[in-house]
Write an enzyme that holds these catalytic residues in place. Sequence first.
Site, short mmCIF file in Angstrom:
data_model
loop_
_atom_site.label_atom_id
_atom_site.label_comp_id
_atom_site.label_asym_id
_atom_site.label_seq_id
_atom_site.Cartn_x
_atom_site.Cartn_y
_atom_site.Cartn_z
N LEU A 252 0.81 -1.22 0.00
CA LEU A 252 0.00 0.00 0.00
C LEU A 252 0.84 1.27 0.00
CD1 LEU A 252 -2.77 -1.02 2.57
CD2 LEU A 252 -2.71 -1.40 0.09
N HIS A 253 0.36 2.26 -0.74
CA HIS A 253 0.96 3.60 -0.75
C HIS A 253 -0.17 4.62 -0.67
CE1 HIS A 253 -0.36 3.61 -4.89
NE2 HIS A 253 0.44 2.59 -5.19
N HIS B 288 -3.46 4.02 -2.71
CA HIS B 288 -4.44 3.10 -2.10
C HIS B 288 -5.10 3.75 -0.90
CE1 HIS B 288 -1.22 0.22 -3.67
NE2 HIS B 288 -2.29 -0.17 -4.34
N LYS C 228 -6.11 5.88 -11.75
CA LYS C 228 -4.76 5.51 -12.21
C LYS C 228 -4.88 4.37 -13.22
CE LYS C 228 -0.26 4.38 -11.74
NZ LYS C 228 -0.27 3.11 -12.43
P1 AMP Z 1 -3.46 -2.23 -7.14
O1 AMP Z 1 -3.07 -2.64 -5.76
O2 AMP Z 1 -2.33 -1.70 -7.95
O3 AMP Z 1 -4.29 -3.26 -7.84
O4 AMP Z 1 -4.42 -0.96 -6.95
C1 AMP Z 1 -5.55 -1.04 -6.13
C2 AMP Z 1 -6.39 0.19 -6.35
O5 AMP Z 1 -5.63 1.36 -6.02
C3 AMP Z 1 -6.84 0.36 -7.81
O6 AMP Z 1 -8.17 0.83 -7.84
C4 AMP Z 1 -5.87 1.38 -8.33
O7 AMP Z 1 -6.36 2.12 -9.42
C5 AMP Z 1 -5.70 2.26 -7.10
N1 AMP Z 1 -4.45 3.04 -7.20
C6 AMP Z 1 -3.19 2.58 -7.41
N2 AMP Z 1 -2.32 3.61 -7.53
C7 AMP Z 1 -3.05 4.75 -7.40
C8 AMP Z 1 -2.75 6.15 -7.45
N3 AMP Z 1 -1.51 6.59 -7.65
N4 AMP Z 1 -3.76 7.03 -7.27
C9 AMP Z 1 -5.03 6.60 -7.09
N5 AMP Z 1 -5.39 5.31 -7.04
C10 AMP Z 1 -4.42 4.38 -7.20
#
Ligand code: AMP
Length: 284
Positions: free
Chosen positions: A30-31, A34, A153
């Site tokens: 997580l960042h 998320h 994103k």
């Molecule tokens: P992931 O863990 O990469 O599958 O992402 C989980 C959720 O977090 C997805 O809905 C992504 O679009 C969202 N997400 C990832 N990076 C960002 C970001 N920089 N800004 C906004 N939402 C994000």
Amino acid sequence: MKLLRTFQELKSWRLMQNEDVGFVPTMGNLHQGHLSLLETSLSNHKASVISIFVNPMQFGPKDDFAKYPRTLEADIKLCEVLLKNHTKKELVVFAPSDTHEIYPDGFSTVISVPRFDEFLEGAMRPGHFNGVATVVFLLFQMVKPRTAYFGKKDYQQYRLIKQMARDLSLPIHVKGMPIIRDESGLALSSRNQYLSAKEKSEALYLFQTLQHIKQLFAQSIHNYEKVKNYIQKELEIDSRWQYLEVREARRLHSHLPNKGRIVILGVLKVGEVRLLDNMEVELL
Ligand code: AMP
């Protein structure tokens, strides 16, 4: 905060809740991107679920499934810190202990929105969106949220999930959330950590190009020709582009409207990392 590791545990917890559950599906590591989704869910709902599951079905044979960063302990800490600002709110971290919690033995169903396999991300990564749609559908069935939060994103993914929810009459509001960037403009991503310092500065080219195209629209709103020429030239001179395209924002049609929202979508390969970004533009 509760950490639940099995579907059975989640099911029991869910039975005790009313409809007002917010949901944030993730693959962990997580960042702030998320966490911005989770922050909104915690603000809007009495109870929220964040899932942490690296979904094998959405990775292709050449993708980085094995080395995708898994950092559950640190993720839990971040969730705990965030929850401190939301007294009286409930948060469940659903982190299945095993793939079988999501895909039981003999699982053989695929959820597919074929239109999305025909262009850009879907065309470049065969099977990827089937994996995404299937896991999100399964998680929706398990969590039964009122609202699910997705980052813009992953713009095509967000539109695909909205389409799936609509087509299957799922009683879930799918909400798209703004892209969180670092101070230089680079969109936050779990994959950014693979970039060296030099690559990180190269990566900025993606954001700068999207911004430049947005400005071209601002200068001459309906002058698609200018934009088209610029993009064509970019693709010709810089082989790092996997795609760079402007599409209508809602359905991602290639036919562009004269009015309304469009989106500039790009993937730039920097070193071994595919960097994905986009920018919405409102044509007045
Ligand atoms: P992931 O863990 O990469 O599958 O992402 C989980 C959720 O977090 C997805 O809905 C992504 O679009 C969202 N997400 C990832 N990076 C960002 C970001 N920089 N800004 C906004 N939402 C994000």
